[in-house]
Motif scaffolding. Sequence first.
Motif, PDB file in Angstrom:
ATOM      1  N   GLU A 104      55.078 -48.118  33.746  1.00 31.33           N
ATOM      2  CA  GLU A 104      54.030 -47.292  34.138  1.00 31.33           C
ATOM      3  C   GLU A 104      53.395 -46.909  32.678  1.00 31.33           C
ATOM      4  O   GLU A 104      52.414 -45.933  32.746  1.00 31.33           O
ATOM      5  CB  GLU A 104      54.348 -46.149  35.095  1.00 31.33           C
ATOM      6  CG  GLU A 104      55.067 -46.348  36.132  1.00 31.33           C
ATOM      7  CD  GLU A 104      54.207 -47.334  37.073  1.00 31.33           C
ATOM      8  OE1 GLU A 104      52.984 -47.334  36.916  1.00 31.33           O
ATOM      9  OE2 GLU A 104      54.890 -48.392  37.659  1.00 31.33           O
ATOM     10  N   SER A 105      53.556 -47.479  31.635  1.00 31.58           N
ATOM     11  CA  SER A 105      52.968 -46.942  30.523  1.00 31.58           C
ATOM     12  C   SER A 105      52.115 -47.903  29.772  1.00 31.58           C
ATOM     13  O   SER A 105      52.089 -49.051  30.138  1.00 31.58           O
ATOM     14  CB  SER A 105      54.216 -46.605  29.470  1.00 31.58           C
ATOM     15  OG  SER A 105      53.594 -46.478  28.112  1.00 31.58           O
ATOM     16  N   SER A 106      51.356 -47.435  28.813  1.00 30.62           N
ATOM     17  CA  SER A 106      50.240 -48.134  28.004  1.00 30.62           C
ATOM     18  C   SER A 106      51.046 -48.403  26.797  1.00 30.62           C
ATOM     19  O   SER A 106      50.245 -48.799  25.730  1.00 30.62           O
ATOM     20  CB  SER A 106      48.872 -47.409  27.758  1.00 30.62           C
ATOM     21  OG  SER A 106      48.518 -47.088  29.018  1.00 30.62           O
ATOM     22  N   GLY A 107      52.065 -48.199  26.580  1.00 34.36           N
ATOM     23  CA  GLY A 107      52.783 -48.402  25.100  1.00 34.36           C
ATOM     24  C   GLY A 107      52.888 -49.769  24.582  1.00 34.36           C
ATOM     25  O   GLY A 107      53.085 -49.980  23.447  1.00 34.36           O
ATOM     26  N   MET A 108      52.845 -50.851  25.464  1.00 31.69           N
ATOM     27  CA  MET A 108      52.719 -52.236  24.916  1.00 31.69           C
ATOM     28  C   MET A 108      51.501 -52.929  24.927  1.00 31.69           C
ATOM     29  O   MET A 108      51.424 -54.100  24.973  1.00 31.69           O
ATOM     30  CB  MET A 108      53.994 -52.861  25.679  1.00 31.69           C
ATOM     31  CG  MET A 108      55.318 -52.370  25.538  1.00 31.69           C
ATOM     32  SD  MET A 108      55.837 -52.183  23.891  1.00 31.69           S
ATOM     33  CE  MET A 108      55.939 -53.848  23.232  1.00 31.69           C
ATOM     34  N   ASN A 109      50.454 -51.825  25.282  1.00 33.14           N
ATOM     35  CA  ASN A 109      49.008 -52.499  25.095  1.00 33.14           C
ATOM     36  C   ASN A 109      48.562 -52.777  23.507  1.00 33.14           C
ATOM     37  O   ASN A 109      48.989 -51.773  22.930  1.00 33.14           O
ATOM     38  CB  ASN A 109      48.030 -51.955  25.688  1.00 33.14           C
ATOM     39  CG  ASN A 109      48.101 -51.947  27.447  1.00 33.14           C
ATOM     40  OD1 ASN A 109      49.139 -52.759  27.830  1.00 33.14           O
ATOM     41  ND2 ASN A 109      47.780 -50.944  28.099  1.00 33.14           N
ATOM     42  N   VAL A 110      48.144 -53.862  23.214  1.00 33.06           N
ATOM     43  CA  VAL A 110      47.566 -54.095  21.820  1.00 33.06           C
ATOM     44  C   VAL A 110      45.988 -54.164  21.884  1.00 33.06           C
ATOM     45  O   VAL A 110      45.277 -54.903  22.841  1.00 33.06           O
ATOM     46  CB  VAL A 110      48.088 -55.307  21.113  1.00 33.06           C
ATOM     47  CG1 VAL A 110      49.494 -54.938  20.952  1.00 33.06           C
ATOM     48  CG2 VAL A 110      47.803 -56.362  22.089  1.00 33.06           C
ATOM     49  N   VAL A 111      45.505 -53.509  20.743  1.00 28.89           N
ATOM     50  CA  VAL A 111      43.853 -53.418  20.840  1.00 28.89           C
ATOM     51  C   VAL A 111      43.172 -54.368  19.579  1.00 28.89           C
ATOM     52  O   VAL A 111      43.795 -54.298  18.465  1.00 28.89           O
ATOM     53  CB  VAL A 111      43.144 -52.061  20.602  1.00 28.89           C
ATOM     54  CG1 VAL A 111      41.892 -52.069  20.416  1.00 28.89           C
ATOM     55  CG2 VAL A 111      43.731 -51.084  21.605  1.00 28.89           C
ATOM     56  N   VAL A 112      42.206 -55.124  19.939  1.00 31.26           N
ATOM     57  CA  VAL A 112      41.586 -55.850  19.125  1.00 31.26           C
ATOM     58  C   VAL A 112      40.088 -55.411  18.798  1.00 31.26           C
ATOM     59  O   VAL A 112      39.321 -55.443  20.133  1.00 31.26           O
ATOM     60  CB  VAL A 112      41.450 -57.542  19.356  1.00 31.26           C
ATOM     61  CG1 VAL A 112      40.623 -58.153  18.263  1.00 31.26           C
ATOM     62  CG2 VAL A 112      42.587 -57.869  19.420  1.00 31.26           C
ATOM     63  N   ASP A 113      39.741 -54.810  17.734  1.00 25.97           N
ATOM     64  CA  ASP A 113      38.375 -54.721  17.522  1.00 25.97           C
ATOM     65  C   ASP A 113      37.650 -55.499  16.796  1.00 25.97           C
ATOM     66  O   ASP A 113      38.029 -55.956  15.850  1.00 25.97           O
ATOM     67  CB  ASP A 113      38.201 -53.082  17.012  1.00 25.97           C
ATOM     68  CG  ASP A 113      38.465 -51.890  17.766  1.00 25.97           C
ATOM     69  OD1 ASP A 113      37.959 -51.897  18.845  1.00 25.97           O
ATOM     70  OD2 ASP A 113      39.398 -51.030  17.546  1.00 25.97           O
ATOM     71  N   VAL A 114      36.415 -55.799  16.998  1.00 22.86           N
ATOM     72  CA  VAL A 114      35.518 -56.782  16.370  1.00 22.86           C
ATOM     73  C   VAL A 114      34.082 -56.460  16.128  1.00 22.86           C
ATOM     74  O   VAL A 114      33.202 -56.201  17.084  1.00 22.86           O
ATOM     75  CB  VAL A 114      35.396 -58.285  17.235  1.00 22.86           C
ATOM     76  CG1 VAL A 114      34.736 -59.122  16.438  1.00 22.86           C
ATOM     77  CG2 VAL A 114      36.846 -58.877  17.482  1.00 22.86           C
ATOM     78  N   PRO A 115      33.587 -55.822  15.029  1.00 26.41           N
ATOM     79  CA  PRO A 115      32.347 -55.388  14.687  1.00 26.41           C
ATOM     80  C   PRO A 115      31.714 -56.614  15.160  1.00 26.41           C
ATOM     81  O   PRO A 115      32.045 -57.801  14.402  1.00 26.41           O
ATOM     82  CB  PRO A 115      32.546 -54.901  13.232  1.00 26.41           C
ATOM     83  CG  PRO A 115      34.036 -54.759  12.897  1.00 26.41           C
ATOM     84  CD  PRO A 115      34.722 -55.679  13.806  1.00 26.41           C
ATOM     85  N   LEU A 116      30.451 -56.532  15.196  1.00 21.88           N
ATOM     86  CA  LEU A 116      29.461 -57.746  15.347  1.00 21.88           C
ATOM     87  C   LEU A 116      28.351 -57.786  14.595  1.00 21.88           C
ATOM     88  O   LEU A 116      27.574 -56.447  14.350  1.00 21.88           O
ATOM     89  CB  LEU A 116      28.779 -57.887  16.785  1.00 21.88           C
ATOM     90  CG  LEU A 116      29.986 -58.097  17.958  1.00 21.88           C
ATOM     91  CD1 LEU A 116      29.736 -57.919  19.254  1.00 21.88           C
ATOM     92  CD2 LEU A 116      30.844 -59.249  17.670  1.00 21.88           C
TER      93      LEU A 116
END
Length: 582
Positions: free
Chosen positions: A41-53
């Motif tokens: 029930e956690s977000s602990g294994m979510n990974v984020v990718v940020d892409v400046p455009l």
Amino acid sequence: MGTPPSTRDVALPFHGSRGGTGPLTWGQQHMYQILNDLYPESSGMNVVVDVPLREGLRQSDVADALRTLVERHEALRTIYRSTSDGVRQEVIRSGTIVLSVLDAPAVTDELRRDVRERLATGPFELDREPALRSCLLTSGGEPRHLTVVFCHLACDAIAVDVVRSELAAVSAASHGRPPPERVHQPLEQAAFEESPAGVRTAERSLRYAQSILRAMPQTMLPREPVSYEEPRFRYLHVRSEALALAANALAARHRLSSRAAVIYAGLTTVAGYANGLTRSFLQLIAAGRLREETHHAVGSYSQEAFALVDLADADMDEVIRRSARTILCADRFGTFPVPERAELVRAVERERGVRVSHPGGSLNYVNRARGGVTTDRPTAAALAAAALRTTWQWIDGDNSAGCAYLLHALDNGFAFDLRFLVDTTVIPVEEAAAWLRSVERLLCRAAVTELPLAELSPWVDVVPPSRGSRWRLVDSSWIDLHAVADVVRSAGAVQRVDVFVDGTELVAYLAADAPVDLVRLRDSCQAALAGRRTAMVPHRFVVCADAPAVSDPSAWRTRRTVASGSGHSGVPTGSAVSRAGR
């Protein structure tokens, strides 16, 4: 008063080249188990990718790039279904993903943080939806920033780099899609793992794991849990330029291509020193990508590989050399079928009479350094000055973890960003900080002079435990004889139990109220080890007709023996290894 941000959802239909179902890959097995056991029930294994455009892009360019990414990489359009044969992966050939578009007067850092947090919050419904969420930030309709969140089951650290690179390419060309290249897919990986070559890989990995399991301490933290204040799990974030300078100098001295072995050597040395152990066990997050076709694949390939370093008769340079060899073995033998290794762990636990379910910690080294190891040789003064700039910050962690400590070491070349997750019931906050200070100090010292492990005390901030006569080093593990006696007492109706060390054996003498089945007694003792870090099952039981007046092995030997033996029975430990070949 400014115009408030507006949000709309854009449906992006995708059409992949194929769909299909298959068993989970070994890497997927590993990550699915972590998600199911620790983070349901956690977000602990979510990974984020940020892409400046860059300026000049159209929203359709970004949408096309995201669609192409999903069509190309089957892991990004996979769901996971429970069946009578276990969990299976199902690749969706055609479907729809949603791109949220948020238009604001200005795309600020605060807005990017808010969007990142919103997308990353909450688990994915892995049996219903592809493990991907996305948001395009625009200003006046012009794309400015893309954020995509994946479940770790779809992307490990290397896959995240691949995804980031492919999405960033949209800023290099504003029209058209890149030609589809042939990429390795999880279904193909699962097929390899079931092939004869895959079976041989599994057997080699399990044999290596077996050798580690038979030699390692049952825990790197032979201590009883202590009280704690919520949250139980805490993160210590450290940024250290001094550690980067020292690790680079030591890696160059040993002609290593990365600084991973140096960081491993530092942490494993401190862990061993802090607990009075000369064999130091520290799991490694192995990439699982030795085969060329996996190098740029998107999916979850990484697994926790067992690793053990002997600290006896060594200085820090020798520990670094041993750590480098250990890392090579962990990479080579770090891919395995998860159920078979779990069975192997249970078998070796029964063989040794120990419990290694929570043996210690893990290291995840991520290399972001550009240019690799350099030949720079910092002076002691330069290292001391850099250490003054080290920053320390405690933050709350997810209130669950699969190990007592996890060091995530991000190597930026000029500095290390360390994130140290600790279970404060076994490593209090003050001690955890002392561990990382000690890693920095001893590696800085080793970078400028020889440092025998026998002379560590001036350079570490932890104090080895002082143990009385009830503690003995047995089978590479620190054991509390009183705790062992408690385990035996809890396992059966006995009048009295005394535990002694006879040579290399742990022997329990007992007087019982009724005949004792040694096999059942041993099994009960094994079960009673759950949650204990300081006890093990005796190697031998000696049942006497009555107890002597004093607790002394020579006194017990004067009593009449009615039963004696190890109580061993059951499946041999090689069965899990051989079963991988079926």
